[in-house]
Design a protein around this motif. Structure first.
Motif, PDB file in Angstrom:
ATOM      1  N   LEU A 177       0.853  -1.176   0.000  1.00 51.58           N
ATOM      2  CA  LEU A 177       0.000   0.000   0.000  1.00 51.58           C
ATOM      3  C   LEU A 177       0.885   1.220   0.000  1.00 51.58           C
ATOM      4  N   LEU A 251      -6.960  -0.032   7.721  1.00 49.82           N
ATOM      5  CA  LEU A 251      -6.822  -1.462   7.469  1.00 49.82           C
ATOM      6  C   LEU A 251      -7.911  -2.283   8.143  1.00 49.82           C
ATOM      7  N   GLY A 252      -8.703  -1.632   8.980  1.00 44.87           N
ATOM      8  CA  GLY A 252      -9.779  -2.338   9.640  1.00 44.87           C
ATOM      9  C   GLY A 252      -9.300  -3.279  10.730  1.00 44.87           C
ATOM     10  N   PRO A 324     -15.175 -10.145   9.653  1.00 51.06           N
ATOM     11  CA  PRO A 324     -16.329  -9.414  10.187  1.00 51.06           C
ATOM     12  C   PRO A 324     -17.393 -10.370  10.713  1.00 51.06           C
TER      13      PRO A 324
ATOM     14  N   LEU B 534     -13.459  -7.115   0.634  1.00 52.63           N
ATOM     15  CA  LEU B 534     -14.096  -6.298   1.661  1.00 52.63           C
ATOM     16  C   LEU B 534     -12.945  -5.499   2.290  1.00 52.63           C
ATOM     17  N   GLY B 536     -10.682  -3.762   4.405  1.00 56.00           N
ATOM     18  CA  GLY B 536     -10.698  -3.334   5.799  1.00 56.00           C
ATOM     19  C   GLY B 536     -11.724  -4.100   6.614  1.00 56.00           C
ATOM     20  N   GLY B 537     -12.239  -5.195   6.076  1.00 49.89           N
ATOM     21  CA  GLY B 537     -13.133  -6.057   6.835  1.00 49.89           C
ATOM     22  C   GLY B 537     -14.326  -5.302   7.394  1.00 49.89           C
ATOM     23  N   THR B 569      -5.787   4.021  -1.679  1.00 51.38           N
ATOM     24  CA  THR B 569      -5.274   3.004  -0.755  1.00 51.38           C
ATOM     25  C   THR B 569      -6.276   1.873  -0.589  1.00 51.38           C
ATOM     26  N   ALA B 572      -6.216  -0.261  -3.537  1.00 51.89           N
ATOM     27  CA  ALA B 572      -5.019  -1.110  -3.510  1.00 51.89           C
ATOM     28  C   ALA B 572      -5.169  -2.244  -2.503  1.00 51.89           C
ATOM     29  N   MET B 573      -5.780  -1.951  -1.364  1.00 51.94           N
ATOM     30  CA  MET B 573      -6.008  -3.010  -0.374  1.00 51.94           C
ATOM     31  C   MET B 573      -6.810  -4.143  -0.992  1.00 51.94           C
ATOM     32  N   ARG B 576      -4.730  -6.026  -3.748  1.00 52.55           N
ATOM     33  CA  ARG B 576      -3.607  -6.843  -3.260  1.00 52.55           C
ATOM     34  C   ARG B 576      -4.001  -7.748  -2.111  1.00 52.55           C
ATOM     35  N   VAL B 578      -4.901  -7.001   0.905  1.00 47.94           N
ATOM     36  CA  VAL B 578      -4.419  -6.610   2.221  1.00 47.94           C
ATOM     37  C   VAL B 578      -5.629  -6.267   3.102  1.00 47.94           C
ATOM     38  N   PRO B 581     -10.813  -9.602   3.245  1.00 49.82           N
ATOM     39  CA  PRO B 581     -11.430 -10.906   3.004  1.00 49.82           C
ATOM     40  C   PRO B 581     -12.398 -10.811   1.821  1.00 49.82           C
TER      41      PRO B 581
END
Ligand SMILES: [Fe+3]
Ligand SMILES: [Mg+2]
Ligand SMILES: [Zn+2]
Ligand SMILES: [Zn+2]
Lengths: 327, 741
Positions: A177, A251-252, A324, B534, B536-537, B569, B572-573, B576, B578, B581
């Motif tokens: 990132l 990022l959660g 989640p 998803l 950042g979950g 970002t 990109a998450m 990739r 990151v 899920p």
């Protein structure tokens, strides 16, 4: 096997495989280190393996991580770290320059911590059979003064500084990132800080743990489960750097679950809480220390987080990667 | 010929005036004998002419309003020859099979007494009788007798005791019977607990009239009230409660007053006035005299009528009546907790000294095509059982994580619990553990099998794993479909369409846009939305704009501009993997479209973006975006294609209500297309629709219409919610149907 996150899955693996095979009274407590008595001398003995990607990251590398990690495991068990071993598993073709860099930072870390690396080993495996460089360190330390017994209701819970910095640094350092950040790893040897705390509070110090994999949340769950007590902490009380908080939100992930490599949780008797906090803050590595909660008797085995709105959330041991739970 | 017959009656037959009813019926027919309660229900012996006994048995089929007869069995005895008919005392021994009834709204007789200045219970907020009043919320144990209720501490006065003992009286063996001389009393207190001067009810009404916020102790917990037309009172309630957007329900004095707020059809009226007294969602009238903050941006309004004498005495102008809690905390029901939690919210507390034993929220329901479709099944409904196919072992079904209910099932009856709430909250988890034990005692169920969700982090799953019993893991969406089947008393295989937020799939990813071929014993995944990240979950659920990014929305659109600081970002998450899920969730597709259309970038309660998107859609628009099923097995459908169609309309300047409608129509079209595909290969013609997304009435209406036009029979929910509140019933149905040994 998907047993990496340091939560319940790892615990299950340890119990099911290793404890069964090796069972003995010294292993039984499953602490980070064993306490040995050899010819009248009380010793602590511990080992840990280090795999991290990337090997170099802001604030440190796998070398100082490997030294500090084992120093910290000894220190938080109440021992004075003395001698370390270092074992290397290298992937064929691993750059010698990188290895030199790693070894140099190990030397510096050992000097800072005041320990000696007294024995070692190196293996090279075929290309693709390892990811660059793995390090195992083991360490022995001398136990010169006892900790103050069982964790009990009324005890205070302290963290020695802002949490989550190492884990966030490594995640961002992977470069997947494009995030600008000044966060650096908190990797550091805690033996000096531990000595300062024990000098100030003596047997008022019940228990200390370095909050590595699984973060502070995992440590607190272990405390609650081991002592059969409730751990009640305040969400607002945890020191978290704003940029760490921001990255976690993006990022959660919950900073409580993010690894640290130079922070510890100390459980101290309630009547020395103020002295303990002052002692931690008097040391450069504890400048950001905070009192985050108390030990209670009910509900036993659970970690409860008081939220800003006055709610009470359960901070559970994670089984695997957090997914989640919202439908 | 003279005969003596023993009759056993099982079901909800205690504390509902059943014995006086039997007494009246028997003495009216001139029969001799006796009637009594035991742990299994009601036992009767009647003696007399054979034909008259026959008439008595027929008469039993029309019991008092709150009684529910599940089984009547008879046996011949030798006649005694004695005359007279008596009521005999309760027996505490034996197995407990009688059913505790649900709390019931004040009956017309009690209401008359409440309003009659000559009656000794005039204006008394606890008037009740065998036909009405508190039950489930005050019962501490079985058999249902006064010592096993929270009325145990109130000794009856001579007058009440006489009514209680008189078989001809409406209060014969009414366990909560009381009066101003012997029963509980209300007081009005300040937030520090000091009693305020004046008559409490009058002072409480005055406080509401003057724009105050009142905490009041109801049947299942504390509520917060404010005058619904008073904008500043409602706004104060919102800000103090930290409840930003979620709609408030309103209590009106009567149906006539409800009609000034929303459209009340015959089915809505029946629900509003039923003894269950749920909150009923009505289509809101444009000129409803409600402050804007009551239900911002919502076309419907939740309305309920008074259900206790206390509420009747308070009712006048429409009142906001919302659960007494802060933010997402469970509703407070113990006095000291209520004062601690609500002291910054309420200006005064209307409280009383009858303890609440089980916290029970108000039920929420609505009408779909003339029939009830519950959204939250709790007070007034629980613990009424739902029938299950008989056989199978006693089962505990642990439910889901949010909006949790649990379910204990035995002998063809599923006792679905009251709404427990979100388990990660400690108070809720405690209520969950205690509730399971309480239900086990009340209904004499010791489970030999535990059903649970597959999600490893659900606290209900962890609870299941802690128990030392055989386990049945039930996939979340299979449980949704099984719940819908059990709700409709169906067992044959169906095409299950389960659309919701997220649920743990058998492959470890999060599912939520699923076509299943299912029966109660198992399922196959026949089709689903193509998985997307998803990013950042959980944060991607709180921030729907992330789902727009995850579905490939171009960066020059408004949603990207509004979130420019993090857009790249987050993209990109997802790209990739990151912190991302994968999910095939339909709810998240709604989120993506809601954010894309500028409806909502962040939510403050579950499902908010989808709910608001539904409100924005123009129901007159009939056309739809095309949906394409690929040829895979399971087939997949690209949500990103639908998002791309929305983007094209947006660029072409099409208005938001039309786009929202086309999207809804497309999803309805997907339901039909998916069902047709499954029918081709399986020949199945029944479709079960379940999952929280089907609480969307626009979608549901169009999906059902399309399916029926395609020749399908359609099952929707009538007894338990389509959302996760219905999961425990589905788990129980699956566990009970599994072969076991
Ligand atoms: Fe669901
Ligand atoms: Mg370690
Ligand atoms: Zn009544
Ligand atoms: Zn009385």
């Amino acid at each position: 096997l998907s047993h990496g996150a340091g939560g319940k899955a790892t615990q299950t693996l340890i119990q099911a495989v290793f404890l069964d095979a090796f069972r003995n009274p010294l292993l039984e407590p499953l602490d980070d280190g064993a306490r040995l008595s050899i010819d009248g001398a009380s010793l602590a003995f511990t080992t840990d393996s280090y795999v991290v990607s990337p090997l170099f990251f802001p604030g440190g590398d796998i070398g100082d991580l490997a030294v500090n990690g084992t120093v910290n495991d000894l220190a938080v068990s109440g021992a004075e770290p003395l001698h370390l071993s270092a074992g290397f598993i290298l992937e064929e073709g691993f750059p010698v320059a990188d290895l030199k860099r790693i070894v140099a930072s190990m030397r510096v870390a050992a000097e800072v911590a005041g320990v000696q690396i007294v024995t070692g080993d190196t293996k090279v495996v075929q290309r693709g059979k390892a990811d660059g460089c793995y390090i195992n360190t083991a360490g022995v330390g001398a136990i010169r003064r006892p900790l103050g017994g069982e964790v009990r209701p009324g005890d205070a819970i302290l963290v020695s500084g802002p949490i989550g910095e190492h884990g966030v640094t490594v995640m961002l350092a992977r470069g997947e990132l494009d995030i600008e950040s000044d966060v650096t790893s908190d990797t550091a040897p805690l033996n000096g800080l531990v000595a300062t705390l024990m000098d100030a509070c003596g047997e008022g110090v019940r228990r200390m743990r370095d909050a590595t994999r699984g973060g502070v949340a995992t440590i607190l769950n272990e405390v609650a489960a081991d002592a059969g007590v409730a751990v009640v902490v305040e969400e607002d009380a945890f020191p978290v750097r704003p940029d760490v908080r921001g990255a976690c939100e993006l990022l959660g992930i919950d900073p409580l679950y993010v690894a640290c490599e130079g922070r510890m949780v100390a459980i101290v008797s309630g009547d020395v809480a103020d002295e303990a906090l002052a002692a931690l803050r008097s040391h450069p590595l504890g400048a950001g220390a905070a009192l985050v909660g108390r030990i209670k008797d009910d509900p036993p085995g659970l970690v409860l987080l008081k939220t800003a709105f006055g709610g009470t959330r359960i901070v559970d041991l994670l089984v695997g990667d957090p997914l989640p739970r919202i439908c | 010929m003279r005969v003596r017959t023993e009759v056993r009656v099982e079901g909800t037959v205690q504390g509902v005036g059943f014995r006086p009813f039997v007494h009246g019926l028997a003495t009216g027919l001139g029969l001799a004998g006796l009637v009594g309660n035991d742990a299994a229900g009601v036992f009767i012996e009647v003696e007399g002419d054979a034909g008259t006994v026959e008439r008595f048995l027929r008469g039993l089929r029309e019991p008092p309003p709150l009684a529910v007869i599940e089984r009547i069995s008879t046996r011949s005895l030798a006649p005694h020859g004695h005359g007279g008919f008596s009521i005999v005392g309760s027996e505490a021994s034996g197995r407990r099979r009688t059913l505790v009834s649900a709390d019931s709204a004040t009956c017309a007789d009690c209401l008359r007494e409440l309003r009659d200045p000559a009656d000794r219970r005039f204006g008394y907020p606890f008037v009740n009788c065998t036909n009405c009043g508190p039950r489930f919320t005050i019962v501490t144990d079985v058999p249902y007798d006064r010592p096993n209720t929270t009325m145990a501490g109130f000794a009856m006065c001579a007058d009440c005791a006489a009514e209680y003992r008189d078989p001809a009286d409406r209060r014969f063996h009414a366990q909560p019977v009381c009066c101003p001389a012997c029963g509980p009393h209300v007081t009005l207190r300040d937030p520090d607990g000091r009693a305020l001067p004046g008559e409490p009810m009058a002072a409480a009404r005055a406080l509401l009239r003057d724009g105050g916020v009142l905490a009041l102790k109801g049947l299942g917990g504390y509520h917060l009230a404010a005058t619904a037309a008073d904008g500043s009172a409602v706004a104060a309630l919102r800000s103090r409660k930290h409840r930003e957007d979620k709609p408030f329900a309103v209590m009106t004095a009567d149906v006539r007053s409800a009609r000034s707020l929303g459209e009340v059809g015959p089915a809505e009226e029946a629900l509003l006035t039923s003894v269950r007294r749920p909150i009923v969602l009505l289509r809101r009238l444009a000129d409803a005299p409600l402050a804007a903050a009551v239900a911002p941006g919502n076309r419907s309004i939740g309305v309920m009528l008074p259900y206790t004498p206390l509420h009747h005495l308070l009712a006048g102008e429409p009142l906001v009546l919302t659960s007494g809690n802060v933010s997402d905390e469970p509703i407070a029901y113990r006095d000291e907790d209520a004062f601690a939690a609500l002291r910054e919210i309420a200006d005064a507390f209307l409280t009383h000294d009858r303890p609440i034993h089980v916290r029970t929220d108000d039920s929420v329901t609505r009408v779909f095509r003339g029939r009830e479709m519950p959204l939250r099944r709790s007070r007034g409904y629980v613990p009424g059982p739902v029938p299950l196919p008989a056989g199978g072992p006693p089962v505990l079904a642990c439910g889901a994580e949010l909006k949790n209910t649990f379910c204990l099932a035995k002998d063809g009856r599923a006792f679905v619990s009251h709404h427990i709430g979100d388990l990660e909250n400690y108070e809720t988890l405690r209520a969950y553990r205690e509730g399971i034990e309480h239900f086990g005692r009340l209904f004499d169920i010791t489970p030999s099998l535990i059903a649970h969700d597959l999600h490893p982090e659900y606290l209900s799953t962890k609870y299941a794993l802690e128990q030392d019993l055989p386990l049945v893991g039930v996939q979340h969406h299979h449980a949704h479909i099984a719940s819908c089947m059990a709700d409709n008393e169906r067992t044959e295989p169906v095409i299950g369409v389960a659309f919701d937020g997220t649920g743990y799939g058998t492959d470890g990813t999060l599912w939520g846009g699923e076509f299943l071929v299912a029966d109660l014993t198992g399922f196959e995944r026949a089709g689903h939305l193509r998985p997307v990240p998803l990013p950042g979950g959980t944060m991607a659920i709180r921030e729907p704009w992330r789902m727009a990014a995850a579905h490939g929305v171009p960066a020059d659109l408004d949603v990207a501009r509004r979130n420019a600081a993090r857009w790249d970002t987050v993209v990109a998450m997802g790209d990739r993997g990151v912190g991302s899920p994968l999910t095939s969730s339909m709810g998240r597709l709604f989120d993506a479209v809601a954010a894309l259309l500028g409806v909502r970038d962040r939510v403050t309660y579950e499902g908010q973006a989808a709910i608001e998107l539904e409100q924005r859609a123009d129901p007159r628009v009939g056309d739809a975006y095309p949906v394409r099923l690929d040829d895979g097995s399971p087939f997949t459908v690209s949500g990103a294609d639908l998002v791309a169609a929305v983007v094209a309309d947006l660029r072409a300047g099409v208005d938001v209500p039309s786009i929202a409608a086309r999207f809804h129509n497309a999803v309805a079209g997907l339901v039909v297309a998916g069902a047709l595909r499954v029918r081709e290969t399986t020949g199945l013609t029944t479709v079960a629709l379940s999952g929280g997304v089907f609480q969307n009435l626009l979608l549901l209406e169009r999906a059902v219409a399309g399916l029926e036009a395609g020749g399908f029979g359609v099952l929707v929910h009538h007894r338990v919610p389509p959302g996760d509140g219905g999961i425990s019933l589905g788990q129980a149905a699956v566990a009970a149907a599994r072969p076991h040994g």
